[in-house]
Design a protein around this motif. Sequence first.
Motif, mmCIF file in Angstrom:
data_model
loop_
_atom_site.group_PDB
_atom_site.id
_atom_site.type_symbol
_atom_site.label_atom_id
_atom_site.label_comp_id
_atom_site.label_asym_id
_atom_site.label_seq_id
_atom_site.Cartn_x
_atom_site.Cartn_y
_atom_site.Cartn_z
ATOM 1 N N ALA A 125 -6.016 -3.675 -3.430
ATOM 2 C CA ALA A 125 -5.087 -4.222 -2.699
ATOM 3 C C ALA A 125 -5.460 -4.362 -1.196
ATOM 4 N N ALA A 126 -5.859 -3.229 -0.781
ATOM 5 C CA ALA A 126 -6.472 -3.515 0.588
ATOM 6 C C ALA A 126 -7.504 -4.423 0.915
ATOM 7 N N ALA A 127 -8.465 -4.647 -0.099
ATOM 8 C CA ALA A 127 -9.479 -5.474 0.096
ATOM 9 C C ALA A 127 -8.955 -6.742 0.262
ATOM 10 N N THR A 149 1.757 9.260 -5.751
ATOM 11 C CA THR A 149 2.249 10.753 -5.829
ATOM 12 C C THR A 149 3.037 11.108 -6.884
ATOM 13 N N PHE A 150 3.787 10.160 -7.388
ATOM 14 C CA PHE A 150 4.660 10.417 -8.578
ATOM 15 C C PHE A 150 3.542 10.812 -9.561
ATOM 16 N N ALA A 151 2.599 10.053 -9.901
ATOM 17 C CA ALA A 151 1.933 10.292 -10.923
ATOM 18 C C ALA A 151 1.026 11.766 -10.983
ATOM 19 N N ARG A 152 0.612 12.211 -9.808
ATOM 20 C CA ARG A 152 0.082 13.147 -9.528
ATOM 21 C C ARG A 152 1.041 14.421 -9.761
ATOM 22 N N GLN A 159 -6.261 5.531 -11.407
ATOM 23 C CA GLN A 159 -6.123 3.982 -11.513
ATOM 24 C C GLN A 159 -5.376 3.087 -10.523
ATOM 25 N N ILE A 160 -4.173 4.097 -9.835
ATOM 26 C CA ILE A 160 -3.583 3.686 -8.652
ATOM 27 C C ILE A 160 -4.358 3.577 -7.501
ATOM 28 N N LEU A 212 0.984 -1.178 0.009
ATOM 29 C CA LEU A 212 0.027 0.234 0.075
ATOM 30 C C LEU A 212 0.915 1.241 0.160
ATOM 31 N N ASP A 213 1.838 1.065 0.556
ATOM 32 C CA ASP A 213 2.920 2.430 0.627
ATOM 33 C C ASP A 213 3.607 2.561 -0.725
ATOM 34 N N VAL A 214 3.783 1.307 -1.431
ATOM 35 C CA VAL A 214 4.520 1.603 -2.764
ATOM 36 C C VAL A 214 3.403 2.182 -3.627
#
Length: 73
Positions: free
Chosen positions: A36-38, A15-18, A28-29, A7-9
């Motif tokens: 992933a959390a689910a 953040t990079f995309a934004r 999409q991320i 989740l951190d990755v």
Amino acid sequence: MQNEWILDVLADLRTFARQNGLAELAEQIDDTRLVAAAELTSKSTPAREGTTGYERATATAARTDLGRPRTRP
């Protein structure tokens, strides 16, 4: 959850995309982080009768920044 690092990755990638003007990729991320959390929650939390993986993921999301509303640039 011992695999929360993913989740951190994904947060770093978002953040990079934004920061680089990749708004659609960032969204999409966000979706990917929810999936992933689910999945992580469903593997680590025994299902209570009457709950779904989505409900458990929503509870996980509420404890992270996953639950915030989306905004489009």
